[in-house]
Design an enzyme around this catalytic site. Structure first.
Site, PDB file in Angstrom:
ATOM      1  CD  GLU A 154      11.956  15.104   5.948  1.00  0.00           C
ATOM      2  OE1 GLU A 154      11.935  13.911   5.574  1.00  0.00           O
ATOM      3  OE2 GLU A 154      12.654  15.977   5.405  1.00  0.00           O
ATOM      4  CD  GLU A 160       7.522  16.995  -0.487  1.00  0.00           C
ATOM      5  OE1 GLU A 160       7.905  15.971   0.091  1.00  0.00           O
ATOM      6  OE2 GLU A 160       8.289  17.869  -0.926  1.00  0.00           O
ATOM      7  CG  ASP A 187      14.132  19.039   4.220  1.00  0.00           C
ATOM      8  OD1 ASP A 187      14.498  20.116   3.712  1.00  0.00           O
ATOM      9  OD2 ASP A 187      14.053  17.970   3.575  1.00  0.00           O
ATOM     10  CG  HIS A 190      10.189  19.959   3.730  1.00  0.00           C
ATOM     11  ND1 HIS A 190       9.530  19.839   2.531  1.00  0.00           N
ATOM     12  CD2 HIS A 190      10.871  18.792   3.887  1.00  0.00           C
ATOM     13  CE1 HIS A 190       9.788  18.659   1.997  1.00  0.00           C
ATOM     14  NE2 HIS A 190      10.610  18.003   2.804  1.00  0.00           N
ATOM     15  CG  HIS A 213      17.052  16.183   5.130  1.00  0.00           C
ATOM     16  ND1 HIS A 213      15.848  15.554   4.902  1.00  0.00           N
ATOM     17  CD2 HIS A 213      17.980  15.187   5.307  1.00  0.00           C
ATOM     18  CE1 HIS A 213      16.028  14.232   4.959  1.00  0.00           C
ATOM     19  NE2 HIS A 213      17.315  13.996   5.215  1.00  0.00           N
ATOM     20  NE  ARG A 219      13.760  18.991  -1.257  1.00  0.00           N
ATOM     21  CZ  ARG A 219      12.831  18.075  -1.045  1.00  0.00           C
ATOM     22  NH1 ARG A 219      12.029  17.715  -2.005  1.00  0.00           N
ATOM     23  NH2 ARG A 219      12.708  17.523   0.138  1.00  0.00           N
ATOM     24  CD  GLU A 248      15.849  14.821   1.587  1.00  0.00           C
ATOM     25  OE1 GLU A 248      15.528  13.644   1.863  1.00  0.00           O
ATOM     26  OE2 GLU A 248      15.163  15.812   1.907  1.00  0.00           O
TER      27      GLU A 248
END
Ligand code: LER
Ligand code: MN
Length: 271
Positions: A154, A160, A187, A190, A213, A219, A248
């Site tokens: 990922e 991060e 994702d 991101h 995701h 988010r 997620e």
């Protein structure tokens, strides 16, 4: 065909993180099945904390699959990752992920490497970290092959990791590997931070994307931010993506509402 999934965290240390359901595996599975989800994605504290018989029985009885298992607890709980300067610590990180691959395989689910990729800096140069990550992915990819499961890698946003932030960077990394058994996790959270154009990046990822995701720009559950989903859904269909769109997301405003919101967006976009 794209399948729906929803996340469950069993890791107390990750409280506040982007997982819809928390703590209670049977309750989460019952709710997911009642709402029509195809699968559950499990974020567990470690390989030895998953009761494989229990998971198999509960999901089997409800007709649910396990979409994937996360490995991030290796970092959150044990401060391990694949690009640490200490060789023994890197070996422990590998071992943790290897065992999660073994556990996931019992549910026909792949393991995800997200935060366990770590980062370069201080005594670790970018080249050293990239070399270690590549070595680890080669070994883990080949390890997962015996189960006919890929390893899911990922790209994360810049806050991060500094290893790989985009789908293009992920493609470059997996093309550099000897193994052909590593796929990418797209994702959308991101990607919203890092990509120039999310739909174009997904199209570029054709053949490489193994998991999605499914989440909004902030988010929150899909539909609660400013993500433009129509081109994203069109791109995933265009590249014949047939894996999971897994929620997620933060349990916002609460887990039940987040689960309902996501499946209703999923049905609108993909059903
Ligand atoms: C972390 O931000 C994330 O997206 C997870 O899926 C990685 O373990
Ligand atoms: Mn993610």
């Amino acid at each position: 065909m794209i399948h729906s999934a929803i996340t469950l965290s069993l890791v107390p240390e990750s409280r506040g993180g982007p997982f819809v359901f928390w703590d209670d595996l049977p309750a989460a599975c019952k709710k997911a099945a009642a709402l029509g989800y195809d699968a559950i994605e499990i974020f567990a504290p470690g390989p030895d904390t998953i009761d494989t018989n229990e998971v198999t029985k509960i999901t089997g009885d409800l007709g649910l699959k396990v979409a994937a298992v996360g490995t991030g607890a290796g970092w959150v709980k044990h401060k391990l990752h694949l690009t640490l300067p200490d060789k023994t610590a890197r070996a422990k990180a590998m071992d943790f992920i290897g065992q999660m691959i073994d556990v996931g395989a019992q549910f026909k689910a792949p393991a995800i490497i997200g935060s366990m990729q770590g980062r370069w800096g201080d005594s670790v140069s970018r080249d050293m970290a990239t070399g270690w990550l590549g070595e680890a992915l080669n070994k883990l990819g080949e390890h997962a092959k015996q189960y006919s499961q890929p390893v899911i890698y990922e790209p994360l946003n810049r806050y991060e990791t500094n290893m790989v932030n985009t789908i293009a960077g992920g493609i470059e990394l997996i093309r550099s590997l000897d193994t052909t058994n590593v796929k990418l996790l797209a994702d959308l959270f991101h990607m919203n931070i890092e990509e120039t154009n999310i739909a174009a990046a997904l199209r570029e990822g054709k053949g490489h994307i193994g998991h999605v995701h499914f989440v909004d720009s902030n988010r929150r559950p899909a539909g609660n931010g400013h993500m433009d989903y129509a081109p994203i859904a069109a791109a995933l269909k265009e590249i014949d993506y047939n894996g999971y769109a897994s929620a997620e997301a933060f349990p916002w405003p609460d887990p039940d509402a987040a689960a309902k919101q996501t499946i209703s967006m999923f049905n609108k976009l993909f059903a």
